[in-house]
Design an enzyme around this catalytic site. Structure first.
Site, mmCIF file in Angstrom:
data_model
loop_
_atom_site.group_PDB
_atom_site.id
_atom_site.type_symbol
_atom_site.label_atom_id
_atom_site.label_comp_id
_atom_site.label_asym_id
_atom_site.label_seq_id
_atom_site.Cartn_x
_atom_site.Cartn_y
_atom_site.Cartn_z
ATOM 1 N N PRO A 145 0.949 -1.289 -0.045
ATOM 2 C CA PRO A 145 0.178 -0.033 -0.058
ATOM 3 C C PRO A 145 0.834 1.289 0.084
ATOM 4 O O PRO A 145 1.302 1.850 0.806
ATOM 5 C CB PRO A 145 -0.970 -0.166 1.215
ATOM 6 C CG PRO A 145 0.010 -1.056 1.958
ATOM 7 C CD PRO A 145 0.799 -1.827 1.470
ATOM 8 N N GLU A 146 1.337 1.746 -1.082
ATOM 9 C CA GLU A 146 1.725 3.196 -1.333
ATOM 10 C C GLU A 146 0.460 4.100 -1.836
ATOM 11 O O GLU A 146 -0.712 3.435 -1.953
ATOM 12 C CB GLU A 146 3.023 3.280 -2.280
ATOM 13 C CG GLU A 146 4.116 2.418 -1.582
ATOM 14 C CD GLU A 146 5.347 2.335 -2.380
ATOM 15 O OE1 GLU A 146 5.395 3.644 -2.939
ATOM 16 O OE2 GLU A 146 6.251 1.889 -2.098
#
Length: 276
Positions: free
Chosen positions: A2-3
DNA sequence: CTACCATCCTGGTTGC
DNA sequence: TGCAACCAGGATGGTA
């Protein structure tokens, strides 16, 4: 992973199923996340209507009626899954389960428990400690070379570290920091204060293009942003340099191989021939 | 202000 | 095959 692009894809996946719905049932399971749930989170969410779902940096903002907003972060390993009337019970790492009034179930899953889910007054959201110091959104018009230069002016830290600093620009993580600098042709070791003018232009362009491409890839590989297993926003992408130590630099005639170094205890990948 | 390190957790991979 | 060491997308806080 999760960026920003992954969180954006998750948000786009949640929207069509949740916005406008009421949360008919909410269950919190393990409560010992690194940052604990707000007190009585489940009770306070139950019966609320979801008005909108937005993203700020890597945070998910689920705006509810009643002037409160769910502020969620996926940490290193957090996931959101969305299924219709599932018959399988929640697993050991499903920490929050929300069921809508039309039978969709959202699970917030986080093996490592670095993520968070809290309830914040919507009016105070921007001033909340977790959001107050964030830099500009990299895909907004407000983030341009001039703003970027001002943010890194005088900073004697490697540009890679500056990109990971959420005060410089918000939402870039370890993968996209390497990828953006590769696109920009700038060495991750170059000091931030030495990234002015054309280099700043190229870094800003590299950030925007790699994030946009990743979001587009996320959208294109998912049907309606929800995969068969309910997983949201996780897509396979071939990185140009990330996790490719020793491989040939893609798409150019340089003879060098991609190198892995460690900066601030995190892996950085780059092409020494192409990035100066 | 900066670099550097440890820490919070769990699980998958690597190497002996 | 067993087991220990190492590594991982984030973020914070302490120390020098």
């Amino acid at each position: 992973m999760p960026e920003l692009p992954e969180v954006e894809t998750v948000v786009r996946g949640l929207r069509p199923r949740l916005v406008g719905r009421r949360l008919a049932r909410v269950e919190t399971r393990r409560r010992d996340l690194r940052i604990p749930f707000s007190p009585r989170l489940a009770e306070r969410l139950t019966g609320r209507r979801v008005e909108a779902i937005d993203r700020r940096a890597k945070y998910i903002l689920m705006r509810l009626d009643g002037s409160e907003t769910v502020l969620a972060h996926l940490g290193m390993a957090g996931r959101m899954t969305l299924r219709q009337r599932p018959n399988d019970p929640p697993g050991p790492h499903d920490h929050v389960v929300m069921t809508t009034d039309d039978g969709w179930e959202l699970r917030f899953n986080d093996v490592r428990r670095f993520g968070l889910m809290i309830l914040v007054s919507s009016a105070e959201l921007e001033r909340h400690a977790l959001l107050a110091d964030l830099g500009p959104e990299p895909l907004s018009k407000a983030f341009d070379a001039a703003v970027f230069e001002a943010a890194i002016a005088g900073r004697r830290t490697p540009i890679k570290a500056a990109l990971l600093d959420q005060k410089t620009v918000a939402g870039i993580g370890n993968i996209y920091a390497s990828e953006a600098l590769f696109r920009a042709g700038v060495s991750p070791k170059r000091l931030a204060l030495r990234c002015r003018g054309e280099r700043a232009d190229k870094i800003v362009a590299g950030i925007k293009s790699v994030l946009n491409d990743a979001i587009a890839a996320g959208g294109s590989t998912l049907r309606d942003y929800v995969q068969a297993d309910g997983e949201l926003g996780y897509f396979q992408q071939r990185w140009a340099v990330y996790d490719r130590e020793g491989q040939k630099c893609p798409g150019c005639r340089c003879k060098g191989a991609i190198r892995r170094i460690v900066q601030s205890n995190r892996a950085t990948y780059y092409c020494p021939d192409r990035q100066k």
